[in-house]
Design an enzyme around this catalytic site. Structure first.
Site, short mmCIF file in Angstrom:
data_model
loop_
_atom_site.label_atom_id
_atom_site.label_comp_id
_atom_site.label_asym_id
_atom_site.label_seq_id
_atom_site.Cartn_x
_atom_site.Cartn_y
_atom_site.Cartn_z
N THR A 178 -3.60 -1.97 12.18
CA THR A 178 -2.73 -0.74 12.38
C THR A 178 -3.57 0.49 12.12
O THR A 178 -3.85 1.22 12.91
CB THR A 178 -1.35 -0.70 11.62
OG1 THR A 178 -0.49 -2.06 12.00
CG2 THR A 178 -0.52 0.42 12.30
N LYS B 28 -3.16 9.82 -9.47
CA LYS B 28 -2.80 10.87 -10.81
C LYS B 28 -1.43 11.02 -10.76
O LYS B 28 -1.22 11.95 -11.55
CB LYS B 28 -3.77 12.05 -10.26
CG LYS B 28 -5.21 11.88 -10.10
CD LYS B 28 -5.93 13.23 -10.02
CE LYS B 28 -7.24 13.12 -9.03
NZ LYS B 28 -7.37 14.45 -8.57
N ARG C 173 2.14 4.22 6.25
CA ARG C 173 2.54 3.04 5.99
C ARG C 173 2.99 2.92 4.61
O ARG C 173 2.15 3.41 3.65
CB ARG C 173 1.48 1.72 6.23
CG ARG C 173 2.03 0.55 5.85
CD ARG C 173 1.20 -0.70 6.03
NE ARG C 173 1.48 -1.00 7.52
CZ ARG C 173 0.80 -1.97 8.09
NH1 ARG C 173 -0.08 -2.82 7.51
NH2 ARG C 173 1.02 -2.15 9.40
N HIS D 104 8.84 -1.38 12.20
CA HIS D 104 7.35 -1.16 12.69
C HIS D 104 7.21 -0.83 13.96
O HIS D 104 6.96 -1.58 15.01
CB HIS D 104 6.55 -2.49 12.14
CG HIS D 104 4.94 -2.12 12.13
ND1 HIS D 104 4.47 -1.12 12.79
CD2 HIS D 104 4.19 -3.29 11.80
CE1 HIS D 104 3.13 -1.45 12.51
NE2 HIS D 104 2.82 -2.49 11.93
#
Ligand code: CP
Length: 284
Positions: free
Chosen positions: A49, A77, A98, A126
């Site tokens: 993908t 972070k 994704r 998807h």
């Protein structure tokens, strides 16, 4: 602004027009997206993908910001998903997302100032894989997506490509599904209009036009393994096709790859053809 979050966002007119253009253009390079920038924002691993969006963008003359390794982005972070999406929407014309969480693409669309394309959210959907899968079927069955016997095998509980494909094929007339999985990996929501459930693939192989094979999703806690044999696959009708969204683990033996029914490498080739047209439609 056109977000592609679910198969529900893809009308039949949109899909047939995209497939017609993908079939005409066959991945040829152009400069339709010259100066445009795509962000690939991937919180889960991907080969096909992420790379095919990158390739599609390059073949249309545009460029891609690849955030394929979020442990090296500011997510590590503690930056929130929403802040990352807002940030990337200031410097790109669309974002491919994704994520392991169901609904993540919708969450991104709520804060983004540019189109969001869902490249897989948890075990939910998807939709761009379904554009490719639909195109593969359209090509193999004379532009027809009706009157098909579709056998789905594998982790039907967690396979997002399966759920999106069922949504699409359920729209067309007289499609019948054979759902083959162990009991703990059954498709439970959004069941097709016409279906038969079994744990034994041998019961339905001879009654199959499309065998859609999926792997077991270990990353979502599924435990099971299975391998089809060439002898089993050779009992499929001669005009049937075998599809797999990949990655393959060991569901289909490699000695079947040269069989004319095997369409899984075509699916990968078609991914760039279809995503080129999709990006042009989304970014226009
Ligand atoms: N079909 C598919 O989504 O493959 P990747 O996980 O490699 O992107």
């Amino acid at each position: 602004m056109l977000h592609i979050l679910s198969v529900d966002d893809l009308t039949d007119d949109f899909l047939f027009s995209l497939w017609r253009d993908a079939g005409k253009r066959r991945g040829k390079s152009n400069s339709f997206l010259k100066g445009k920038v795509l962000t690939n924002l991937f919180y889960e691993p991907s080969t096909r993908t992420s790379s095919s969006f990158y390739s599609a963008m390059s073949r249309c003359g545009g460029s891609t910001i690849p955030i394929n390794n979020v442990q090296f982005s500011s997510a590590a972070k503690g930056e929130t998903f929403e802040d990352t999406v807002i940030t990337m929407s200031t410097m790109s014309d669309a974002i491919v997302v994704r994520h392991s969480e169901n609904g993540a693409a919708h969450k991104a669309a709520n804060v983004s100032s540019v189109p969001i394309i869902n490249a897989g959210d948890g075990n939910s959907e998807h939709p761009t894989q379904t554009i490719i899968d639909g195109f593969t079927i359209y090509n193999s069955f004379n532009k027809n997506l009706s009157n098909l016997r579709v056998t789905l095998i594998g982790d039907l509980k967690n396979g997002r490509t399966v759920k999106s494909l069922v949504k699409l094929l359920n729209r067309f007339d007289n499609n019948h599904f054979n759902l083959v999985s162990p009991k703990h990996l059954k498709l439970s929501n959004d069941l097709p209009k016409s279906y038969y459930e079994t744990t034994d693939i041998n019961e339905v192989l001879e009654e199959t036009d499309i065998l859609y094979v999926t792997r077991v999703q270990k990353e979502r806690g599924s435990v099971h393994s299975y391998s089809l044999t060439s002898d089993q696959l050779n009992t499929l009708p001669s005009k049937s096709i075998v599809m797999h969204p990949f990655p393959r683990v060991n569901e289909i033996p490699t000695d079947f790859d040269k069989n004319k029914r095997a369409k899984y490498f075509d699916q990968i080739k078609f991914s760039v053809w279809c995503r080129q047209i999709l990006l042009e439609r989304v970014m226009k």
